[in-house]
Design a protein around this motif. Structure first.
Motif, PDB file in Angstrom:
ATOM      1  N   ARG A 220       0.779  -1.198  -0.113  1.00  0.00           N
ATOM      2  CA  ARG A 220      -0.189  -0.107  -0.093  1.00  0.00           C
ATOM      3  C   ARG A 220       0.819   1.166   0.008  1.00  0.00           C
ATOM      4  N   SER A 221       1.689   1.593   0.855  1.00  0.00           N
ATOM      5  CA  SER A 221       2.752   2.644   1.136  1.00  0.00           C
ATOM      6  C   SER A 221       3.569   2.753  -0.103  1.00  0.00           C
ATOM      7  N   GLY A 222       3.771   1.546  -0.760  1.00  0.00           N
ATOM      8  CA  GLY A 222       4.849   1.759  -1.838  1.00  0.00           C
ATOM      9  C   GLY A 222       4.357   2.349  -3.273  1.00  0.00           C
ATOM     10  N   ARG A 223       3.006   2.484  -3.260  1.00  0.00           N
ATOM     11  CA  ARG A 223       2.447   3.150  -4.386  1.00  0.00           C
ATOM     12  C   ARG A 223       3.025   4.751  -4.476  1.00  0.00           C
ATOM     13  N   ASP A 224       3.353   5.617  -3.028  1.00  0.00           N
ATOM     14  CA  ASP A 224       3.586   6.741  -3.139  1.00  0.00           C
ATOM     15  C   ASP A 224       4.917   6.961  -2.888  1.00  0.00           C
ATOM     16  N   TYR A 225       5.896   5.947  -3.010  1.00  0.00           N
ATOM     17  CA  TYR A 225       7.142   5.949  -2.652  1.00  0.00           C
ATOM     18  C   TYR A 225       8.047   7.245  -3.167  1.00  0.00           C
ATOM     19  N   TRP A 226       7.882   7.430  -4.439  1.00  0.00           N
ATOM     20  CA  TRP A 226       8.594   8.237  -5.300  1.00  0.00           C
ATOM     21  C   TRP A 226       8.310   9.760  -4.855  1.00  0.00           C
ATOM     22  N   SER A 227       6.978   9.859  -4.644  1.00  0.00           N
ATOM     23  CA  SER A 227       6.250  11.190  -4.463  1.00  0.00           C
ATOM     24  C   SER A 227       6.951  11.717  -3.026  1.00  0.00           C
ATOM     25  N   ARG A 228       6.729  10.697  -2.239  1.00  0.00           N
ATOM     26  CA  ARG A 228       7.703  11.201  -0.674  1.00  0.00           C
ATOM     27  C   ARG A 228       9.087  11.649  -0.794  1.00  0.00           C
ATOM     28  N   ILE A 229       9.813  10.722  -1.650  1.00  0.00           N
ATOM     29  CA  ILE A 229      11.233  10.985  -1.857  1.00  0.00           C
ATOM     30  C   ILE A 229      11.370  12.342  -2.454  1.00  0.00           C
ATOM     31  N   ALA A 251       4.907   0.961  -7.076  1.00  0.00           N
ATOM     32  CA  ALA A 251       5.120   2.384  -7.156  1.00  0.00           C
ATOM     33  C   ALA A 251       4.873   3.089  -8.458  1.00  0.00           C
ATOM     34  N   ARG A 252       4.250   4.348  -8.188  1.00  0.00           N
ATOM     35  CA  ARG A 252       4.130   5.060  -9.513  1.00  0.00           C
ATOM     36  C   ARG A 252       5.373   5.596 -10.061  1.00  0.00           C
ATOM     37  N   PRO A 253       5.410   6.018 -11.207  1.00  0.00           N
ATOM     38  CA  PRO A 253       6.395   6.385 -11.681  1.00  0.00           C
ATOM     39  C   PRO A 253       7.086   7.579 -11.174  1.00  0.00           C
ATOM     40  N   ARG A 254       8.178   8.103 -11.326  1.00  0.00           N
ATOM     41  CA  ARG A 254       8.907   9.163 -10.833  1.00  0.00           C
ATOM     42  C   ARG A 254       8.471  10.384 -11.803  1.00  0.00           C
ATOM     43  N   ALA A 256       9.019  13.232 -13.969  1.00  0.00           N
ATOM     44  CA  ALA A 256      10.153  13.714 -14.684  1.00  0.00           C
ATOM     45  C   ALA A 256      10.910  14.955 -14.218  1.00  0.00           C
ATOM     46  N   GLY A 257      12.157  15.023 -14.364  1.00  0.00           N
ATOM     47  CA  GLY A 257      12.916  16.157 -14.090  1.00  0.00           C
ATOM     48  C   GLY A 257      13.168  16.289 -12.401  1.00  0.00           C
ATOM     49  N   GLY A 258      12.544  15.383 -11.653  1.00  0.00           N
ATOM     50  CA  GLY A 258      13.069  15.432 -10.239  1.00  0.00           C
ATOM     51  C   GLY A 258      14.314  14.874 -10.000  1.00  0.00           C
ATOM     52  N   ALA A 259      14.718  15.312  -8.703  1.00  0.00           N
ATOM     53  CA  ALA A 259      16.288  15.046  -8.250  1.00  0.00           C
ATOM     54  C   ALA A 259      16.250  13.546  -8.391  1.00  0.00           C
ATOM     55  N   ALA A 260      17.615  13.048  -8.905  1.00  0.00           N
ATOM     56  CA  ALA A 260      17.842  11.653  -8.758  1.00  0.00           C
ATOM     57  C   ALA A 260      18.721  11.200  -7.509  1.00  0.00           C
ATOM     58  N   PRO A 261      17.993  10.489  -6.457  1.00  0.00           N
ATOM     59  CA  PRO A 261      18.716  10.218  -5.449  1.00  0.00           C
ATOM     60  C   PRO A 261      19.858   8.988  -5.691  1.00  0.00           C
ATOM     61  N   LEU A 262      20.704   8.823  -4.871  1.00  0.00           N
ATOM     62  CA  LEU A 262      21.601   7.804  -4.983  1.00  0.00           C
ATOM     63  C   LEU A 262      20.783   6.503  -4.355  1.00  0.00           C
ATOM     64  N   CYS A 263      20.833   5.430  -5.139  1.00  0.00           N
ATOM     65  CA  CYS A 263      19.915   4.374  -4.772  1.00  0.00           C
ATOM     66  C   CYS A 263      20.727   3.168  -4.534  1.00  0.00           C
ATOM     67  N   LEU A 264      20.747   2.785  -3.158  1.00  0.00           N
ATOM     68  CA  LEU A 264      21.665   1.775  -2.838  1.00  0.00           C
ATOM     69  C   LEU A 264      20.669   0.420  -2.415  1.00  0.00           C
ATOM     70  N   THR A 279      15.723  -0.200 -12.950  1.00  0.00           N
ATOM     71  CA  THR A 279      16.379   1.171 -13.579  1.00  0.00           C
ATOM     72  C   THR A 279      15.494   1.379 -14.807  1.00  0.00           C
ATOM     73  N   GLN A 280      15.102   0.393 -15.556  1.00  0.00           N
ATOM     74  CA  GLN A 280      14.065   0.799 -16.914  1.00  0.00           C
ATOM     75  C   GLN A 280      12.898   1.354 -16.170  1.00  0.00           C
ATOM     76  N   LYS A 281      12.265   1.184 -15.126  1.00  0.00           N
ATOM     77  CA  LYS A 281      10.906   1.622 -14.557  1.00  0.00           C
ATOM     78  C   LYS A 281      11.353   3.108 -14.072  1.00  0.00           C
ATOM     79  N   PHE A 282      12.193   3.222 -13.487  1.00  0.00           N
ATOM     80  CA  PHE A 282      12.129   4.593 -12.746  1.00  0.00           C
ATOM     81  C   PHE A 282      13.631   5.402 -13.283  1.00  0.00           C
ATOM     82  N   GLY A 283      14.430   4.843 -14.131  1.00  0.00           N
ATOM     83  CA  GLY A 283      15.253   5.905 -14.699  1.00  0.00           C
ATOM     84  C   GLY A 283      16.540   6.203 -13.954  1.00  0.00           C
ATOM     85  N   LEU A 284      16.624   5.305 -12.720  1.00  0.00           N
ATOM     86  CA  LEU A 284      17.676   5.355 -11.679  1.00  0.00           C
ATOM     87  C   LEU A 284      18.661   4.051 -11.711  1.00  0.00           C
ATOM     88  N   PRO A 285      20.107   4.389 -11.399  1.00  0.00           N
ATOM     89  CA  PRO A 285      21.011   3.105 -11.181  1.00  0.00           C
ATOM     90  C   PRO A 285      20.739   2.574  -9.804  1.00  0.00           C
TER      91      PRO A 285
END
Length: 498
Positions: A220-229, A251-254, A256-264, A279-285
């Motif tokens: 449930r909470s994962g849907r809004d993960y990127w908006s909270r980020i 998760a809903r898509p990020r 476009a143009g939002g800051a790119a966090p370092l994802c570990l 990577t393909q879905k969210f455009g982040l390494p």
């Protein structure tokens, strides 16, 4: 009170931040029931002073061992700081442990006090004052226990000096990856043990960053993960692979143009297809790290291609030395595969109160991790599997995680847990899967897909669907022992229902 005591490294770090950056955010809570609470570095130091006085009034003295039931609470970090200022040791207790495991850890650790923050702040004396069963290294900040402690307790002393050195190296590695230090680190996992604590809260203190405590990740909470980020300007995240799977699924898509966090990511093997999908879905390494509690925290901080994309490799070790040893006990020179062994200044000296486990874990100065890795010609390491999580099926060595990876590549599979089976004609593999409730995919489809992917020889003998989440340890790794027990129960029920 405690002002004449030595100020150990971790305590000194927090107190210096309280002096140098008193009003800067240190903790930002967005997790129920503490949404909206913010603590500055000065707030943490001031609150720790009050808690220190409370501990002393309760009878706690330097050298005490206080069992801290870890919860996501604004007083957790101040309480740990208060213990460190008292030169006491925090025995880390996972709130999700059963009574048997918790009682065994309390008894083995010799904890003489206990601290609970929920449902209310409470300090109690739980042990005698006649002395501890075993000595701890000087300056032990925390005593953590690995999973499976009920039968063979493996207590890991996290000393101030070793943990501080590890955190300095981790901060440098993170800065190298993202080109600078983070300002806000997101925590989306339940606070359960040293892994979550060190990769978020302690790391943040060594990069002058605030921790944003987001809602615990689920479907449930994962849907809004990127908006909270984006909302809280998070620039560093750490998700174990099981949480990456949740983000991938819901998760809903990020934006476009939002800051790119370092994802570990880390803590468990990362399926390559899980990484690629992220990577393909969210455009982040998604950078694949590797660490063990026995080395205080992360050791490898991933690898990137020349174009900046993250590979599935874990890279090269920071701070520690690494070598590979094959099944014949021969050190592997150059490229090859074998058990990863480590040596260096941040490794534990011994398991607390368990000389047999210590002797079994070390080959001279080298610590046997039990993890199998492959080293390429350029010196970069890749996780192959866990040495004890391998099944010899028809002459083939099949790692359980490769079967799980093949299952998780199926979009409607939310979780997968493989088990080794001992049969009259040899070894085989069973597989538990949790499927998307809205999916029409069944176990026969899962089995057929894995056979196409891995070949019939490496595929499981049987697939069973389960409704509830798979059992996991405090750090979100599959609890292999509990998964095996669950398989036995589910297989028996399936046989009866036929």
């Amino acid at each position: 009170m405690a002002h004449d005591l030595p100020v150990r490294e971790l305590a000194n770090r927090y107190l210096r931040l309280a002096q140098e950056r008193p009003d800067a955010d240190a903790l930002i809570f967005q997790r129920a029931p503490f949404e909206g609470i913010r603590l500055s570095w000065a707030d943490i130091a001031d609150r720790s002073e009050k808690l220190l006085a409370h501990f002393v009034l309760a009878g706690m003295a330097p050298g005490a061992r206080c069992a801290v039931t870890l919860v996501d609470h604004p007083d957790t970090v101040p309480a740990l700081l208060a213990l460190w200022r008292l030169d006491a040791t925090a025995v880390l207790i996972d709130a999700a442990w059963g009574n048997r495991l918790r009682d065994n850890v309390l008894r083995h650790s010799g904890a003489d006090f206990g601290l609970e923050l929920l449902p209310e702040f409470r300090v109690v004396r739980i042990g005698s004052s006649e002395g501890f069963p075993h000595a701890l290294p000087d300056g032990t900040a925390m005593l953590g226990y690995t999973s499976g402690s009920t039968g063979d307790p493996k207590g890991i002393p996290f000393t101030h000096s070793k943990l501080a050195l590890t955190m300095h190296a981790s901060a440098a590695a993170g800065a190298a990856l993202r080109g600078g230090e983070p300002s806000r680190i997101a925590c989306s996992a339940r606070l359960s043990g040293s892994g979550t604590l060190n990769m978020h809260y302690v790391w943040a203190a060594f990069t002058d960053a605030a921790v944003v405590v987001l809602p615990e990740l689920d479907l449930r909470s994962g849907r809004d993960y990127w908006s909270r980020i984006d909302e809280f300007a998070v620039d560093q995240t750490y998700l174990v692979p099981s949480l990456v799977e949740i983000v991938n699924h819901v998760a809903r898509p990020r934006v476009a143009g939002g800051a790119a966090p370092l994802c570990l990511t880390g803590s468990a093997p990362l399926p390559a297809r899980t990484q690629q999908r992220f990577t393909q879905k969210f455009g982040l390494p998604l950078v694949n790290c590797y660490g063990i509690s026995e080395a205080m925290c992360a050791i490898f901080f991933g690898h990137r291609d020349r174009d900046g994309s993250a590979t599935n490799d874990v890279g090269v070790p920071w701070l520690l030395q690494a070598r590979l040893v094959d099944s014949a006990g021969v050190v592997v020179a150059g490229a090859g595969e074998g058990e990863l062994q480590l040596a260096g200044p941040t490794l534990l000296d011994h398991y607390y109160g368990n000389p047999a486990a210590t002797a079994a874990a070390f080959d001279g100065r080298w610590f046997r991790t039990g993890d199998v890795m492959r080293r390429e010609t350029d010196g970069v390491y890749r996780i192959a599997g866990r040495s004890k999580d391998v099944v010899m099926k028809g002459g083939f060595a099949v790692y359980l995680n490769e079967v799980e990876e093949a299952a998780l590549a199926i979009p409607d599979v939310l979780e997968a847990g493989a088990v080794g089976l001992s049969l009259l004609d040899g070894e085989d593999i069973g597989l538990l899967v949790r499927l998307d409730e809205s999916s029409a995919v069944g176990t026969a489809d899962v089995l057929e897909s894995i056979r196409r992917d891995l070949g019939r020889q490496r595929a499981p003998r049987r697939v069973i669907a389960i409704a509830d989440p798979l059992p996991r340890t405090g750090q979100n790794k599959l609890d292999r022992r509990a998964v095996t027990a669950l398989w036995e129960t589910e297989a028996a029920l399936a046989s009866v229902s036929k």
